[in-house]
Write a protein that holds these residues in place. Structure first.
Motif, short mmCIF file in Angstrom:
data_model
loop_
_atom_site.label_atom_id
_atom_site.label_comp_id
_atom_site.label_asym_id
_atom_site.label_seq_id
_atom_site.Cartn_x
_atom_site.Cartn_y
_atom_site.Cartn_z
N ALA A 155 36.05 39.50 41.72
CA ALA A 155 35.17 39.97 42.79
C ALA A 155 34.29 41.11 42.26
O ALA A 155 34.79 42.10 41.72
N TYR A 156 32.98 40.96 42.43
CA TYR A 156 32.01 41.95 41.97
C TYR A 156 32.29 43.32 42.59
O TYR A 156 32.29 44.36 41.90
N ALA A 157 32.58 43.35 43.88
CA ALA A 157 32.82 44.60 44.58
C ALA A 157 34.04 45.32 44.02
O ALA A 157 34.06 46.55 43.89
N GLN A 158 35.08 44.57 43.67
CA GLN A 158 36.28 45.18 43.12
C GLN A 158 36.01 45.75 41.73
O GLN A 158 36.53 46.82 41.38
N SER A 159 35.20 45.07 40.94
CA SER A 159 34.83 45.59 39.62
C SER A 159 34.10 46.91 39.76
O SER A 159 34.33 47.86 39.00
N LEU A 160 33.20 46.99 40.75
CA LEU A 160 32.50 48.25 41.01
C LEU A 160 33.47 49.35 41.40
O LEU A 160 33.33 50.50 40.96
#
Length: 283
Positions: free
Chosen positions: A120-125
């Motif tokens: 998940a992109y948001a979790q990487s952020l």
């Protein structure tokens, strides 16, 4: 053994290297961006000092732009080398990868800093934000350097803009320096939200005196003694290179082979013109 080509004659085989012929330790005019051969011209000094100050004091991100061959890559390598020497800085030095999505770009950045990526992109952020906060608490400074940044897509620039939001009320948690060709400035200026946060540094061709000093400096670093280029020859090199370091270095390198083929150790202005014509350079 060296195989070389002279201006209007056939290839000739030499049983010695350029280093042996000129009595030098290494080639002084490779076009590879070796920081050891970086000459601190007035504009290079200014650019490095500005990058150093704004990174050390967490002032704000920068974009560095200029024509092809103006020394951006060498300068960025020098910055990476400077900041990697201390324990305080964590440096991620990227050449703008051939990707278009912000998700892929974020993964590359996280990999460079050793931060876990997620599907998940948001979790990487969130992972990256946690990393930056922990680094700040430990008094460590992450530095992101991106070369060939003119190739960055709009989404990648948007990610850079987002990452700049990671800050306290007084301090940037991530310092960013991107470098690219002239069009990089246009790309950033067409993104007002990003342009308003970044500080520009423009590079151009060297002055005639700086270019002559650069040639002399590289010759000295390579262990050379008697300079094969007098001032008149350097003036012609400047005219054909337009003061751009890469073209000047390329021309000087070809001149060394010309001198070896001609069994001489000194370039005349007329000879420089002939070599420049062979490289398709114009005054």
């Amino acid at each position: 053994m060296l195989l070389t080509r002279t201006s209007n004659y056939s290839y000739t085989v030499f049983h010695m290297s350029l280093e042996e012929y000129f009595g030098i330790n290494e080639s002084p005019f490779r076009i590879s961006p070796d920081p050891r051969f970086l000459y601190y011209s007035s504009q290079v000094k200014e650019a490095i000092e500005k990058c150093r100050y704004m990174t050390e004091h967490r002032v704000g991100p920068l974009y560095l732009y200029g024509p092809i061959g103006s020394g951006k890559t060498t300068l960025l390598k020098q910055l990476a080398s400077m900041f990697k020497t201390g324990e305080r800085y964590m440096v991620a030095h990227l050449i703008s990868p051939n990707i278009k999505t912000s998700n892929a770009f974020l993964r590359v950045i996280l990999d460079e800093f050793g931060v876990k990526t997620e599907r998940a992109y948001a979790q990487s952020l969130r992972n990256f934000e946690t990393f930056l906060v922990e680094a700040y608490k430990a008094d460590r400074q992450p530095l992101l350097l991106v070369d060939e940044a003119q190739n960055m897509s709009r989404d990648m620039l948007r990610l850079v803009h987002y990452l700049l939001n990671f800050e306290t009320t007084t301090t940037k948690l991530l310092q960013v320096v991107v470098a690219g060709q002239q069009e990089l400035a246009g790309r950033i200026l067409r993104f007002p939200e990003l342009a308003s946060r970044m500080f520009p540094i423009a590079l151009s061709g060297m002055s005639p005196s700086d270019l002559t000093a650069m040639i002399e400096y590289r010759w000295m670093v390579a262990g050379g003694k008697d300079m094969p280029f007098d001032q008149a020859a350097c003036d012609v090199i400047f005219a054909y290179s337009k003061g751009l370091p890469r073209d000047a270095v390329k021309l000087c390198d070809e001149c060394l082979r010309y001198m070896m083929a001609k069994r001489t150790h000194q370039m005349t202005p007329l000879a420089v013109e002939g070599v420049a014509a062979g490289l398709n350079l114009t005054a």
